[in-house]
Design a protein around this motif. Structure first.
Motif, PDB file in Angstrom:
ATOM      1  N   SER A   1      38.175  42.192  44.742  1.00 11.48           N
ATOM      2  CA  SER A   1      36.903  41.655  45.236  1.00 11.48           C
ATOM      3  C   SER A   1      36.734  40.179  44.917  1.00 11.48           C
ATOM      4  CB  SER A   1      35.730  42.456  44.658  1.00 11.48           C
ATOM      5  OG  SER A   1      35.745  43.784  45.122  1.00 11.48           O
TER       6      SER A   1
ATOM      7  N   VAL B   1      36.014  46.830  41.577  1.00  8.64           N
ATOM      8  CA  VAL B   1      36.896  47.090  42.724  1.00  8.64           C
ATOM      9  C   VAL B   1      37.958  45.995  42.757  1.00  8.64           C
ATOM     10  CG1 VAL B   1      37.026  47.385  45.222  1.00  8.64           C
ATOM     11  CG2 VAL B   1      34.993  48.151  43.973  1.00  8.64           C
TER      12      VAL B   1
ATOM     13  N   GLU C   1      34.023  48.551  47.937  1.00  9.94           N
ATOM     14  CA  GLU C   1      35.142  49.436  48.278  1.00  9.94           C
ATOM     15  C   GLU C   1      35.404  49.408  49.776  1.00  9.94           C
ATOM     16  OE1 GLU C   1      33.735  53.075  46.681  1.00  9.94           O
ATOM     17  OE2 GLU C   1      34.482  52.681  44.643  1.00  9.94           O
TER      18      GLU C   1
ATOM     19  N   GLN D   1      28.602  49.499  44.600  1.00 14.58           N
ATOM     20  CA  GLN D   1      30.059  49.467  44.474  1.00 14.58           C
ATOM     21  C   GLN D   1      30.732  49.940  45.759  1.00 14.58           C
ATOM     22  OE1 GLN D   1      31.596  51.257  40.896  1.00 14.58           O
ATOM     23  NE2 GLN D   1      33.605  51.628  41.789  1.00 14.58           N
TER      24      GLN D   1
END
Length: 790
Positions: free
Chosen positions: A334, A331, A528, A524
């Motif tokens: 991050s 992502v 996000e 994940q």
């Protein structure tokens, strides 16, 4: 051979096997006699079926608990005192019982200590029992009743030999009515480290003392100038209060030579409690916190404790490096949070504890590392990774445990903590027996490590991140004994990291990551969601005149969303992320367009007001309000189909923005209003409303102009007719020959402009355009039909 026979993991001699079989047959005889399927009567003296069934037999008949052993590592001249309880778990009374001490042979290495720890109870008693004068007798042990014992014996009576770790057993001998002969009915084995004088080469031991907690502080703050912090619960107050986990960690650690490993989020949270704060109660209702005094005392005590010791700080909120490495890197953006968390850590510790921390260390969960974790950790500035030997195994076949420091390439190094020592205090330590056995095993492993080689080594102990109060007490007891012992000396983590590495030690970072730990990682989708919150924050902060009031609390809240503490609380972590996102959305919506109903527009041009409300505690600026016509041909906003106007609204106020419109046709038209930030990003929800054009001025003016023209022409015709009529009448005083000339003179003298005859004053004049009449500005939602006249 004799030593091998007595060692618990070695097969017993044939003679001993025969003795055990004979004993087993004798023990089984009463049970066989009591089986109901046998028709023969039981022998005299045998137990009846009702009393023969026993829940425990043999060496498990009586539970022997060793609740204390002092001193943990005796030296010459000491007296070893062992205290505990014996509990008859069988259904028959034990008689003629006594409990005594036995000393077995010394262990050969660390693996032997591990194996012995797995077989702490059961089996035949090891070694010879010491003199009965050091034991304790029990006339009888009734079923289910625990009785205490304390055994004291001078070290010289133990007959210990060379330095090493010896097996110390506490065994209970006795008999029952079913087994009327002396036998071992219960036993508990433990370890007795024996190093009476200082070792020729001592191990340099670094003990990490972690002050880490779960996330308790939310992103929410009070709607006031002080931004009163809001806590999810009151658990942190309990932990820093008298007898709480963190209060005990602080008190115990201040008496030890340790390296403090601190999560700055804990400091920031406790610091927030030193001032007025709120705590969420049932249903989300806020109540005032009352633990300011405890918070101030805890921080004061911590500041005093760390002044003379090293402080290692983790990135703010202890982010999960493995989760970042394995899923977060997928992502975009991050990793930027990790660098921000590191910068925030340094500032937080210096501000609150007034000491400069060491931010060069990264500590992945349980010391498990792979290449991806190392890359992520070093990307934020850490060049030393705290690993653990059970996840960083030796591959070179070394016969001893090497020093902790390992160069792993790229200017980074791993500090590999000893797995056996670091995990010695996991599990339930609330019971005195488990705690005592853990301490003795820890000391035994430490002494065995020191005796492996004459080479001096640096060893690191990295315990679990958040020990319970009982685990912390056990750790402290073991470290006290170790630091007072004769084979180890304390050392800081920085010294351990700088120590010369063993040339034969493994330096290759493992490729594989434990699957059990991977299952605990943040998904994940979590990263996000964090990035979505970050984007919302970026859009929000640009309109604020004091960004720090929002950026700081939300930045730290997003750090908490990545915390390692969420590994075993996936549902709770999702709720926390949802709460942060929802709260930010709620703040963003405090600056919004006020709903507007249908507007009725009459006239060629008019102004339409659109109101913006600011319910934040601070002014907002750098906003643009755009009003767009749904049909630019029929209704223009300004000179085109839309118009932009800058907006600046004071705290707690609303502002009405007026847009000039020009209508070209009648009928309803949809108009859209939208706020934008200075970089062109939409802000907040759009607003749509109807504009109903009921009269178009150019058409009306054309009709009026035509009517006026007809009136002017009619008047002119009447004037000409009248003039001719006057001219046709003869002038009685004029000579007849001059009549035509007179007429010609009259025509020549008449002016070119409007007639001066008073009768022509009745001719209508063309009116001028009236001034526009705009409805007064209002911050409230308009009514069901708002009319705007031209």
């Amino acid at each position: 051979m004799a030593e091998a026979a007595d060692f618990p993991t070695v097969s017993p001699s044939p003679a001993r096997r025969l003795l055990r079989r004979t004993g087993a047959l004798l023990a089984a005889a009463p049970l066989l006699a009591s089986l109901p399927l046998l028709p023969a009567a039981a022998p005299a003296g045998a137990a009846t079926p009702a009393t023969a069934a026993s829940s425990a037999t043999g060496t498990s008949t009586v539970d022997v608990a060793v609740n204390s052993l002092s001193p943990s590592a005796p030296t010459d001249g000491d007296t070893v005192t062992v205290s505990g309880t014996v509990t008859n778990k069988g259904k028959r009374t034990v008689t003629g019982a006594h409990v005594g001490l036995r000393v077995g042979t010394s262990y050969s290495g660390r693996t032997a200590v591990d194996e012995a720890a797995k077989n702490g109870t059961g089996g035949a008693a090891d070694g010879n029992e010491l003199s009965r004068k050091y034991g304790k007798k029990f006339a009888k042990l009734a079923p289910g009743v625990a009785q205490n014992f304390t055994l004291s014996v001078p070290v010289k009576a133990l007959h210990l030999g060379a330095d090493g770790v010896y097996q110390l057993s506490v065994a209970l001998m006795g008999q029952t009515a079913a087994q009327p002969y002396q036998q071992t009915l219960g036993i508990q084995r433990t370890f007795l480290p024996w190093q009476p004088s200082s070792a020729d080469t001592s191990t340099k031991t670094t003990a990490l003392w972690p002050l880490i907690s779960d996330s308790h502080l939310t992103a929410e703050t009070g709607a006031n100038e002080q931004q009163t912090p809001v806590f999810d619960d009151n658990d942190l107050a309990k932990q820093i209060g008298p007898g709480g986990r963190l209060q005990q960690m602080l008190a115990l650690g201040s008496e030890l030579d340790v390296t403090w490993v601190i999560d700055p989020d804990l400091l920031a949270s406790v610091d927030a409690m030193t001032e007025p704060y709120k705590v969420k109660g049932p249903g989300g209702k806020l109540r005032s916190g009352k633990n300011q005094a405890d918070a101030k005392q805890w921080l004061s005590d911590l500041e005093t404790a760390v002044q003379s010791q090293k402080v290692v700080t983790l990135p703010f909120a202890d982010p999960d490096l493995a989760s970042l490495a394995h899923t977060g890197t997928k992502v975009t953006g991050s990793l930027s949070h990790l660098k921000d968390a590191t910068d925030a850590a340094n500032l937080t510790v210096q501000t609150i504890l007034h000491t400069k921390p060491d931010t060069s260390y990264a500590w992945p969960a349980e010391g498990a590392v792979d290449r991806d974790i190392v890359k992520v950790a070093t990307s934020a500035g850490a060049d030393k990774i705290i690993a653990r030997s059970d996840h960083f195994p030796e591959t070179g076949g070394l016969a001893y445990t090497p020093s902790a420091a390992r160069p792993i390439g790229g200017g980074a190094s791993a500090v590999v903590a000893d797995g056996r020592l670091s995990t010695a205090f996991q599990g339930d330590m609330t019971g005195a027996e488990n705690s005592t056995l853990a301490v003795q095993k820890f000391l035994a492993q430490s002494l065995m490590l020191n005796k492996q080689t004459r080479k001096q080594r640096s060893v690191v102990v990295a315990p679990q991140r958040m020990p319970t109060a009982s685990q912390a007490q056990t750790m402290a007891k073991a470290l006290h004994a170790l630091q007072d012992g004769t084979w180890s000396q304390p050392q800081t983590l920085s010294a351990a990291a700088k120590a010369k590495p063993d040339s034969a030690a493994t330096t290759r970072v493992p490729h594989a990551y434990p699957s059990s730990l991977r299952k605990q990682e943040l998904p994940q989708s979590a990263f996000e969601q964090i990035q979505a919150t970050q984007r919302d924050l970026e859009n929000f902060k640009v309109v604020l005149t004091d960004q720090s009031r929002v950026v700081t609390p939300f930045g730290r809240a997003m750090d908490r969303e990545m915390s390692t503490s969420w590994r075993t609380e996936s549902d709770t972590s999702g709720n926390f992320r949802d709460g942060v996102s929802s709260y930010l959305s709620g703040l963003t919506e405090q600056v919004a367009l006020i709903d507007k109903s249908e507007v009725k527009l009459s006239g060629r041009s008019a102004t339409i007001p659109v109101s913006v409300q600011n319910n934040l505690w601070q002014d907002v600026d750098h906003l643009t309000l755009r009003l767009t016509s749904g049909n630019g041909t029929r209704l223009k906003i300004g000179d085109t189909a839309f118009q932009d106007q800058e907006v600046k609204i004071a705290s707690g106020h609303s502002q009405s923005v007026k847009f000039t419109t020009t209508a070209k046709a009648t009928g309803p038209i949809t108009v859209h209003a939208q706020l934008y930030t200075k970089d062109g990003a939409p802000y907040g929800k759009p607003l749509a409303f109807k504009v109903d054009v009921t009269e178009v001025t150019p058409t009306v003016m054309l009709v009026i102009a035509g009517g006026v023209l007809l009136l002017v022409l009619a008047g002119y015709r009447m004037y000409q007719q009248r003039k001719r009529a006057v001219a046709a009448q003869p002038d009685e005083n004029a000579p007849e020959g001059d009549s035509v000339a007179a007429d010609d003179d009259d025509k020549g003298d008449e002016p070119d402009g409007a007639p001066t005859d008073p009768a022509r004053a009745d001719v209508p004049q063309q009116p001028s355009d009236p001034t526009a009449d705009t409805a007064p500005e209002s911050t409230e939602a308009s009514g069901t039909s708002e009319r705007v006249d031209r």
